[in-house]
Enzyme design. Sequence first.
Site, PDB file in Angstrom:
ATOM      1  N   ASN A 126     -10.120   0.037  -0.080  1.00  0.00           N
ATOM      2  CA  ASN A 126      -8.657   0.098  -0.068  1.00  0.00           C
ATOM      3  C   ASN A 126      -8.134  -0.540  -1.363  1.00  0.00           C
ATOM      4  O   ASN A 126      -8.261  -1.753  -1.550  1.00  0.00           O
ATOM      5  CB  ASN A 126      -8.139  -0.652   1.161  1.00  0.00           C
ATOM      6  CG  ASN A 126      -6.631  -0.587   1.296  1.00  0.00           C
ATOM      7  OD1 ASN A 126      -5.924  -0.182   0.375  1.00  0.00           O
ATOM      8  ND2 ASN A 126      -6.135  -1.006   2.447  1.00  0.00           N
TER       9      ASN A 126
ATOM     10  N   HIS B 170      -2.973   7.406   2.256  1.00  0.00           N
ATOM     11  CA  HIS B 170      -3.440   6.091   1.811  1.00  0.00           C
ATOM     12  C   HIS B 170      -4.864   5.869   2.315  1.00  0.00           C
ATOM     13  O   HIS B 170      -5.182   6.180   3.466  1.00  0.00           O
ATOM     14  CB  HIS B 170      -2.503   5.008   2.355  1.00  0.00           C
ATOM     15  CG  HIS B 170      -3.008   3.627   2.105  1.00  0.00           C
ATOM     16  ND1 HIS B 170      -3.465   3.222   0.873  1.00  0.00           N
ATOM     17  CD2 HIS B 170      -3.153   2.557   2.942  1.00  0.00           C
ATOM     18  CE1 HIS B 170      -3.857   1.959   0.954  1.00  0.00           C
ATOM     19  NE2 HIS B 170      -3.680   1.537   2.194  1.00  0.00           N
TER      20      HIS B 170
ATOM     21  N   CYS C 270       0.818  -1.225   0.000  1.00  0.00           N
ATOM     22  CA  CYS C 270       0.000   0.000   0.000  1.00  0.00           C
ATOM     23  C   CYS C 270       0.854   1.278   0.000  1.00  0.00           C
ATOM     24  O   CYS C 270       0.332   2.364  -0.223  1.00  0.00           O
ATOM     25  CB  CYS C 270      -0.953   0.012   1.182  1.00  0.00           C
ATOM     26  SG  CYS C 270      -2.055  -1.406   1.200  1.00  0.00           S
TER      27      CYS C 270
END
Length: 324
Positions: free
Chosen positions: A281, A251, A118
């Site tokens: 996500n 993020h 990520c």
Amino acid sequence: MTASVIAGSGSFLPPRSVSNDELAAELATRGVETSDQWIVERTGIRQRHIADRGVGTTDLATAAARAALADAGVAADEVDLIVVATSTPDQVFPSTACAVQANLGTPGGAAFDVQAVCSGFVYALATADALIQAGRARCALVIGAETFSRILDWTDRSTCVLFGDGAGAVVLKAANAPGVLAANLHADGSQGRILYNTGALSYGEATGDPFLRMDGQAVFKLAVNVLSQSAREACEAAGLTLDQVDWMVPHQANVRIIQALGRRLGVPAERVIVTVDQHANTSAASVPLALDAARRDGRLQPGQLVLMQGVGAGFTWGSVLVRL
Ligand code: UT7
């Protein structure tokens, strides 16, 4: 020394969006119990996009790359560097970046993948900036692209409701004035067991567990700590204060992580871009997807200061501070 500027951005989401209610109904057929209420209260996620079978990370990355090139007004043959951040490549090799280059039909420049989960886009952007600053490239495509739906255990409700598929990209060009003002990248490999996927190919066989596994609470706490440190580090390196940052693009994993980060840093919610509600996500794609969405809806304007932040498995984290 040459600097780098973001000349354009683009993104691509698979057309199929799946609401929490639709997902809950589908999971119920597998005996997995969840609800829109739980997902929204604990994560802020309302829907995610899922790529159809046969559509790969390379397809998403190529579409996002084309959109970014069009936005920047840059022809594909001007690109001399492609960096793709992904942890869900369609194949072991060649890299997704090489596959994207082939799709664009522009051989000759450098192309490679970055695997920092990520944090991948922030790692890729900092790497491309460093190569441009060093004079080794002049026009880079930096892409974050993922099909995390392929590595989810759809019987594990603590992870499968959290992720989605998508891609985002920027064109980063050499310029006289920055652009990218500061960047920091970090990792702590000793925290590898709080978020992992140990699946691998070995001697012609698939080995290990092919699905993502996570200790959600440990990831949550670590994310808030390291992102706040990294944000301060980026501002100090640029000789700026957090008050001067117009927008944070963190993020997009969980709206509660984003809110906790804002509280820790004293940055009001009005200056933080949130797209996790729409995209869930998307790992390495989350920051460029959020950046592109906020450029397109007019929140991000030329001249503004933007702090992009990634955090994820590894454990990895980092920030890139940019003047648009
Ligand atoms: O890019 C980085 C990737 N990952 C992350 O950023 C994730 C970071 N962590 C998180 O976002 C949160 O920790 C989660 C969203 C994963 C979990 O939220 P939480 O508030 O930490 O919940 P929890 O794990 O403490 O679970 C609370 C309850 C449990 O039930 P019991 O034991 O209290 O009866 C879970 O079994 O919620 C249950 N639960 C669910 N219930 C309905 C877990 N997942 C679900 C679900 N639907 N999908």
